[in-house]
Every structure is written in C-alpha cells, then in structure tokens.
Design an enzyme around this catalytic site. Sequence first.
Site, PDB file in Angstrom:
ATOM      1  N   GLN A  16       6.786   7.420 -16.393  1.00 36.25           N
ATOM      2  CA  GLN A  16       6.643   6.028 -15.960  1.00 36.25           C
ATOM      3  C   GLN A  16       5.241   5.446 -16.029  1.00 36.25           C
ATOM      4  O   GLN A  16       5.071   4.325 -16.523  1.00 36.25           O
ATOM      5  CB  GLN A  16       7.170   5.881 -14.521  1.00 36.25           C
ATOM      6  CG  GLN A  16       7.133   4.454 -14.012  1.00 36.25           C
ATOM      7  CD  GLN A  16       7.644   4.279 -12.600  1.00 36.25           C
ATOM      8  OE1 GLN A  16       7.458   3.240 -11.993  1.00 36.25           O
ATOM      9  NE2 GLN A  16       8.300   5.285 -12.049  1.00 36.25           N
ATOM     10  N   GLU A 138       5.042  10.040  -8.125  1.00 33.39           N
ATOM     11  CA  GLU A 138       4.972   8.757  -7.429  1.00 33.39           C
ATOM     12  C   GLU A 138       4.710   8.901  -5.930  1.00 33.39           C
ATOM     13  O   GLU A 138       3.732   8.371  -5.400  1.00 33.39           O
ATOM     14  CB  GLU A 138       6.286   7.992  -7.659  1.00 33.39           C
ATOM     15  CG  GLU A 138       6.467   6.743  -6.805  1.00 33.39           C
ATOM     16  CD  GLU A 138       5.464   5.652  -7.094  1.00 33.39           C
ATOM     17  OE1 GLU A 138       4.928   5.073  -6.130  1.00 33.39           O
ATOM     18  OE2 GLU A 138       5.212   5.394  -8.283  1.00 33.39           O
ATOM     19  N   ASP A 167       3.050   5.126  -9.787  1.00 33.40           N
ATOM     20  CA  ASP A 167       3.242   5.202 -11.238  1.00 33.40           C
ATOM     21  C   ASP A 167       2.944   3.870 -11.920  1.00 33.40           C
ATOM     22  O   ASP A 167       1.979   3.751 -12.678  1.00 33.40           O
ATOM     23  CB  ASP A 167       4.676   5.630 -11.540  1.00 33.40           C
ATOM     24  CG  ASP A 167       4.845   7.141 -11.519  1.00 33.40           C
ATOM     25  OD1 ASP A 167       3.921   7.841 -11.942  1.00 33.40           O
ATOM     26  OD2 ASP A 167       5.899   7.614 -11.087  1.00 33.40           O
ATOM     27  N   GLY A 244      -2.499  -9.605   7.651  1.00 35.56           N
ATOM     28  CA  GLY A 244      -3.589 -10.568   7.538  1.00 35.56           C
ATOM     29  C   GLY A 244      -3.923 -11.141   8.907  1.00 35.56           C
ATOM     30  O   GLY A 244      -3.472 -10.653   9.941  1.00 35.56           O
ATOM     31  N   GLY A 245      -4.701 -12.205   8.923  1.00 36.33           N
ATOM     32  CA  GLY A 245      -5.116 -12.805  10.185  1.00 36.33           C
ATOM     33  C   GLY A 245      -4.016 -13.584  10.891  1.00 36.33           C
ATOM     34  O   GLY A 245      -4.129 -13.903  12.074  1.00 36.33           O
TER      35      GLY A 245
END
Length: 424
Positions: A16, A138, A167, A244-245
Amino acid sequence: MEALKDVRVLDMTHVQAGPTCSQLLAWMGADVIKFEPPQGDATRAQLRDVPDADSLYFTMLNCNKRSITVNMKTAEGRQVFVDLLKICDVVMENFGPGVLDRLGFPWEKIHAINPRIVMGSIKGFGSSGPYADFKAYENVAQAMGGAMSTTGTPEGPPFVTGAQIGDSGTGLHLAIGLLAALRQRDRTGQGQYVEVAMMDGVMNLCRVKWRDHQRLTRGPLSEYSVPTHQGMGATPRAGNDSGGGQLGNAIRCKPGGPNDFIYIVVQEAVWDPLARRIGPEIGQPGLAADPKFATIGERRRNQAEVWELIGEFALKHTKRELMAILNDIDVPCGPIMSTEDLAGDAHVKLREMYVELDHPQRGKWYNVGMPIKLSASPARIERSPLLGEHTEEVLKAVLDYDEAKVAALRQAGAFSAPPKKAKP
C-alpha cells in the site's frame, strides 16, 4: 498536457504505502512502470473477492500503471533492471531493510548507473536508528508514531484510526519528497536518495498532539473534556474532542443507527445563534442568556451539559436535517458519513471521488478518485494493469529491444519464475 508527462517512474513498491505514492504520480501523468516479480505484487491475491481476478486491494492502488514482470534472481533480469534505471527519472522501493543491497543494487550503485535518477525509499523506521531493522505495518506505525495513544477514550484501550495514515500517509509524504528532488535535479543535474519512514510520517500527522504534549508542561488543557493537569506527561486520549481551541463532539441524531451522528464544532462566534435556535425546541428559551454558557471559558467548564442540551435537540432531527439547520446559522458541522453514504453522495459524485472503472477480470468496480484537482491537467483514471501485461511493450517501446533480444531473454527466464523442482 499532463503535469508529469515527461517523468518516468520505475516502481518496485508493493502492498500500500509505495503504490499510493506511485498511483498519485501516475494520475498526474507520470509513466509508471510497475516492476513486479514473476509472482506479482502480493496484494493481487490478498482479500480476493472475485475468483482468479486481481483483488480490490491491488486494483485500487495501481491504476494508470504499466506492469512488467522481471526475475531479478537471473543475470538477464538484473540487466533489464539496469537498462530501465538508465532511462528512468525515479526508482521507488519499499522492501525490507537490505533487500536491494543483497540483490547488488545499493543506492550508491544505482546513483553511479544513472546520476540523474531520484530514488524513493519507504521503510518502517528508516535506515538508521535502533529500530531500523524492525518490520512495520500500518497499525504498527500508528502505534509507534503517537496516533494510537491519543485515539480513543481515557478509560478504554488505544484505537487505530480507519484512515490509513501509516501506509497511505507515508505514500503522500514520499510523493512530496520525490517531486522536490526532481525539481532540484532539474537545477543541478544530480538525483538524490529520498527516504520516508512510516513512523516519522505518523508523527508528522500527529503534530497537534505534540502541541498539547508541550502545553501540558505549563498547565491543564482547558478545552479537553477529560481532566488534564500540569506535569501530566503524555497527551491523553479524549474521545471525540475537536483537538483545537473550540469545543467539538459527535452527537447522536434520529433514528439512532450506528452512523446517525453529526460532528459539531461550537465556535465562540456561533454559540449565541446556536443557543437561540435550539433553546425553544428543548424548552429552554433563555439558553442564549444563561451565564453558565456565556463565555468560551464557561462553556469549557460546563461542556458536558452543553453537549447534553445539543444532544437533546439533535435527537429530534436526522443528521442530514441537522446539517441543513446548522449550516444555515454558520455552525461548522458534518454528518458522520459511512462508506455507503459516500458511495451514493451527490457531492462525491460531482467531485469525481468515487469513479466507476472496468476490468477485464473482475468487470465493473469503483475506485476512490484523485483528491488533487489540477485545473490545467485534470486526472484521467484508468484501470490497474494485469500481471506482466506490458512486459513486451516496455521492452520494445521503452528499452528499444528487438524481437530477437526479447525472445532470448524470455528463453533465459528473465521474466518468469524458475520451474519448480520435482520432489525426489
């Protein structure tokens, strides 16, 4: 003209990670020659769903390529390899450590054969360091690159992600490196060795977790729904937090099936219109003025209740209805789209991200489309090659071998596996 039409790639990669990279290059117009052993890429037979046909594992990663089979264990096969090296711009491999060296082709020899060639190499952990000789797949790369330790819920085990970041993510990194090396080669006339380790690629894709790892040395992470504290050490698993924030979470919708969820991000600017929209429907018309949720700091402290209120509203609507409602008031959101949802989605179809192809062995099938859209050279997706389908074509048209030479090489076993010895 296709963007990479003048680039020829000798692709020795399999499974892959490497094929992801070379397929992208092929979609951008490169002439990718898939250089296979006589038995072929192992994924041709893995997870086969149609008898005697190349598997979807293979077909979905090898579109737009030409396949030749070469037996590198013969002197004649190795000479074909050398001749191809001389006229290719890129050679790619993702063998285990030392395989090419044992065949007699370390990078130094390849560079001597063709000083302009760029060599791309994918390794689990790179060619240096204590882990260099270890095997990787993987989920091993996800485990060792930081992804698994930060995926899942705190009370549960670490999870792998369904996205193939070990991969396919490594393949994307290699494509960037190869294109940069080709650009430098065009300036200097010299190729170079480009290496991407799967572990390194996963670490790069986890960079926001490294952001939080360092923030923990200065104090708790207030946006996390799970407890954090200064000196905690490792970035924790935090379920479906946004990362995130702003606050984010996956919220169940009606009718309550396994993928009847929508992911919602509650930005500071959208809380007021969101509260005004959902409040009356859940019996809280004054929600927008509630001091418990007036600021982002208060909403972080009380986020369990925020999600409970939004969840009560969500259960009255389907995920598609909610997408329309929330987009109307500029709330970032996205329904959890299953593979079945995406396969029939009008937007996906318009973007040509799930395209129908025809294959001489398996018939009609679908491939994920080209995610990079080039305005002047859009990708044209073609089926994957049969094993050795283009051997003679490449030998004659690319290497300029005549019929007699091809026949002599074939007779010497340059393109086929040696016959099995009879048991005594």
